[in-house]
Scaffold this motif. Structure first.
Motif, PDB file in Angstrom:
ATOM      1  N   ALA A  34      26.363  31.398  12.153  1.00 16.06           N
ATOM      2  CA  ALA A  34      26.348  30.859  10.787  1.00 16.06           C
ATOM      3  C   ALA A  34      27.772  30.644  10.290  1.00 16.06           C
ATOM      4  CB  ALA A  34      25.602  31.813   9.864  1.00 16.06           C
ATOM      5  N   GLU A  56      29.505  27.314   8.971  1.00 11.81           N
ATOM      6  CA  GLU A  56      30.122  27.335   7.649  1.00 11.81           C
ATOM      7  C   GLU A  56      31.519  26.719   7.725  1.00 11.81           C
ATOM      8  OE1 GLU A  56      30.288  31.184   5.735  1.00 11.81           O
ATOM      9  OE2 GLU A  56      30.474  30.199   3.781  1.00 11.81           O
ATOM     10  N   GLY A 115      31.051  22.972   7.893  1.00 11.65           N
ATOM     11  CA  GLY A 115      30.660  22.421   6.597  1.00 11.65           C
ATOM     12  C   GLY A 115      31.840  22.405   5.640  1.00 11.65           C
ATOM     13  N   TYR A 148      24.737  23.629  -3.484  1.00 12.42           N
ATOM     14  CA  TYR A 148      24.017  23.629  -2.211  1.00 12.42           C
ATOM     15  C   TYR A 148      23.672  22.200  -1.780  1.00 12.42           C
ATOM     16  CZ  TYR A 148      20.000  24.124   0.906  1.00 12.42           C
ATOM     17  OH  TYR A 148      19.134  23.999   1.949  1.00 12.42           O
ATOM     18  N   SER A 164      27.134  20.247  -0.892  1.00 12.10           N
ATOM     19  CA  SER A 164      27.900  20.653   0.291  1.00 12.10           C
ATOM     20  C   SER A 164      27.069  20.601   1.564  1.00 12.10           C
ATOM     21  CB  SER A 164      28.436  22.075   0.155  1.00 12.10           C
ATOM     22  OG  SER A 164      29.009  22.254  -1.086  1.00 12.10           O
ATOM     23  N   ASN A 165      25.796  20.976   1.465  1.00 17.13           N
ATOM     24  CA  ASN A 165      25.020  21.043   2.697  1.00 17.13           C
ATOM     25  C   ASN A 165      24.311  19.754   3.056  1.00 17.13           C
ATOM     26  OD1 ASN A 165      25.337  23.806   3.654  1.00 17.13           O
ATOM     27  ND2 ASN A 165      24.450  24.336   1.698  1.00 17.13           N
ATOM     28  N   TRP A 166      24.080  18.912   2.082  1.00 19.29           N
ATOM     29  CA  TRP A 166      23.309  17.700   2.349  1.00 19.29           C
ATOM     30  C   TRP A 166      24.060  16.417   2.095  1.00 19.29           C
ATOM     31  CZ3 TRP A 166      19.546  18.286   5.424  1.00 19.29           C
ATOM     32  CH2 TRP A 166      18.937  19.545   5.504  1.00 19.29           C
ATOM     33  N   VAL A 196      25.190  21.052  11.481  1.00 23.26           N
ATOM     34  CA  VAL A 196      25.300  21.578  10.116  1.00 23.26           C
ATOM     35  C   VAL A 196      23.961  21.438   9.395  1.00 23.26           C
ATOM     36  CG1 VAL A 196      26.404  21.291   7.859  1.00 23.26           C
ATOM     37  CG2 VAL A 196      27.746  21.064   9.919  1.00 23.26           C
ATOM     38  N   MET A 197      23.340  20.262   9.580  1.00 21.34           N
ATOM     39  CA  MET A 197      22.069  20.030   8.880  1.00 21.34           C
ATOM     40  C   MET A 197      20.965  20.914   9.421  1.00 21.34           C
ATOM     41  SD  MET A 197      22.033  16.052   8.372  1.00 21.34           S
ATOM     42  CE  MET A 197      23.165  15.332   7.237  1.00 21.34           C
ATOM     43  N   HIS A 215      21.350  23.749  10.639  1.00 24.70           N
ATOM     44  CA  HIS A 215      21.622  25.072  10.091  1.00 24.70           C
ATOM     45  C   HIS A 215      21.113  25.172   8.652  1.00 24.70           C
ATOM     46  CE1 HIS A 215      23.602  28.681   8.881  1.00 24.70           C
ATOM     47  NE2 HIS A 215      24.358  28.037   8.024  1.00 24.70           N
ATOM     48  N   ALA A 216      21.392  24.115   7.881  1.00 22.81           N
ATOM     49  CA  ALA A 216      20.975  24.134   6.483  1.00 22.81           C
ATOM     50  C   ALA A 216      19.446  24.174   6.369  1.00 22.81           C
ATOM     51  CB  ALA A 216      21.520  22.906   5.762  1.00 22.81           C
TER      52      ALA A 216
END
Ligand code: PFF
Length: 457
Positions: free
Chosen positions: A216, A220, A223, A387, A390-392, A449-450, A452-453
């Motif tokens: 993770a 991170e 990301g 969230y 940054s993640n999407w 990354v995705m 993971h999200a």
């Protein structure tokens, strides 16, 4: 195709400072040190550096290239480059959306730097009692009215600068604030090196400490490479559109990424020695800057001065980033909808201010809107926006920009634009390595990354 009347930066240095101003922000000074602390230091830093080099830099080159080739802002750029309306423009729409969303909560955190600057000047931080400082931070987070007020002040300052235009606003602000920021940070670094704890901090940041690193943590780091370099939402594309064709875009992009990385590392080498000197742990999370630093400053000689300098640094860094976020959105209305700049900026600043109010209220414990809205699990409004962005939105935008640049653009056109004004860009092995990374490694990394999200990894 090129519009001779389009605004442009005065010089390559102007571009570098503005782009570095966008990149260097709360991500470097607030977030990077605390996620480094939480991930145990050295090994995480190494992964982050690899992510910047192998994923971040190729996308940065791609974004700036697309911007300069299209000479328009992020939504229109795809259409301009394909010569017809195209579904690729959806990535531009996502970018503008991301700009609005990020700025709405970024401005709230930026407002905290102003609040802490004021507390420093009032002498309210001088006692340095850990419990009182932790309470003060919790009280600020819960105090909706104060948050809304500083959010308003910060948005107004940002809007006033962006309304002045590319050269007089964006470029000039970066030319003044970035050197001051670098000088303050360098002075703090010199000071940090005099502390006994510097060697321990240096080892923490650069030693191979793999124990606390998890998968993770690797993701991170990746990301964060997007966020810290302002990639995936067209900020670099928009600034690239103001870069003159004579300028060496490859060198300028590399300089920007190097500056951003140096500032992130310097921030660690300032924050950790001071944290250790005050006998505190490095893994204290988001409070590192707002709780640990004031505690530490109170114990150090000249503390109030360092504290004032530090929060000024944080404010300047946040401001030059916010300017780029607002510029992306404003440029869309100016380029595509033919709005005048002052009108576009005024309307957007108001809209983003209103959208940020729930974030400013997210910490209050009375029944206000932001704190009570739980869209995604336990996340309040503020956390939800962070969230989502940054993640999407940023990785998705980065994927679109990388794919368009690497697969959709014609090779001859891409190659000549890359080489224009740039000896390194004209060097075939460099060009081919860049293209290879953009075609294969970058999409795979983003999909990771995705995944993971989504909790698939
Ligand atoms: N790069 C900024 C930081 O590290 O704080 C944040 C940011 C600015 C992200 C502009 C995206 C952007 F377009």
């Amino acid at each position: 195709m090129a519009d001779p009347t389009r605004a442009h930066f005065q010089s390559r240095l102007g571009f570098i400072l503005a782009a570095a101003g966008s990149a260097v922000g709360l991500g470097n000074l607030w977030k990077f040190p605390y996620i480094t602390g939480m991930n145990g230091g050295g090994a995480f830093v190494l992964i982050y550096l690899l992510a910047i080099l192998l994923v971040g830099l190729p996308i940065m080159l791609g974004e700036v290239l697309l911007g300069r080739m299209a000479a328009t802002s992020v939504i229109g750029a795809f259409r301009r480059l394909t010569g017809a309306p195209t579904p690729w423009s959806i990535f531009g729409v996502l970018g503008v959306l991301a700009g609005v969303i990020i700025l709405s909560y970024y401005s709230v955190v930026a407002g905290w730097s102003l609040h802490y600057l004021r507390l420093t000047l009032d002498g309210a931080l001088a006692a340095g009692d850990p419990k009182a400082l932790a309470d003060a931070f919790a009280a600020l987070y819960a105090d909706g009215a104060t948050n809304v007020l500083w959010h308003a002040v910060f948005m107004a300052v940002t809007a006033l600068i962006v309304a002045r235009g590319v050269q007089k606003g964006v470029e000039r602000a970066a030319k003044v604030m970035m050197p001051v920021l670098l000088i303050i940070l360098a002075a703090m670094l010199v000071y940090a090196t005099t502390l006994d704890s510097f060697a321990r901090a240096f080892d923490f940041v650069f030693g191979m400490h793999t124990a606390a690193l998890t998968p993770a943590g690797v993701l991170e780091a990746l990301g964060h490479a997007f966020f810290t370099l302002s990639l995936g939402m067209g900020a670099m594309l928009t600034y690239g559109s103001y870069l003159s064709r004579r300028d060496d875009l490859v060198a300028a992009s590399i300089a920007t990424a190097v500056l951003d990385t140096l500032v992130a590392l310097m921030a660690c080498l300032v924050l950790f020695p001071i944290t250790f000197a005050a006998g505190m742990a490095p893994a204290s999370g988001p409070g590192l800057v707002f709780i640990n630093m004031p505690i530490a400053f109170a114990q150090l000689p000249g503390g109030p001065l360092w504290s004032a300098l530090f929060f000024t640094l944080l404010f300047f860094a946040a401001l030059t980033s916010a300017i780029s976020l607002l510029e992306v959105v404003a440029a869309y209305l100016i380029d595509e909808r033919r709005w005048s700049r002052p009108r576009a900026v005024a309307l957007l600043a108001l809209l983003i201010f209103v959208l940020g109010i729930p974030s400013a209220l997210s910490g209050s414990d009375d029944a206000t809107f932001g704190a009570q809205v739980h869209w995604l699990g336990e996340r309040n409004w503020f956390d939800t926006f962070d969230y989502l962005a940054s993640n999407w939105l940023l990785p998705l935008g980065g994927l679109g920009i990388a794919a368009f640049c690497a697969w959709r653009l014609g090779d001859r056109q891409r190659r000549s634009a890359f080489a224009e004004g740039s000896p390194l860009g004209a060097f075939t092995p460099f060009y081919l390595s860049w293209l290879l990374l953009l075609r294969y490694l970058v999409p795979i990394a983003i999909l990771l990354v995705m995944a993971h999200a989504l909790g698939l990894l």
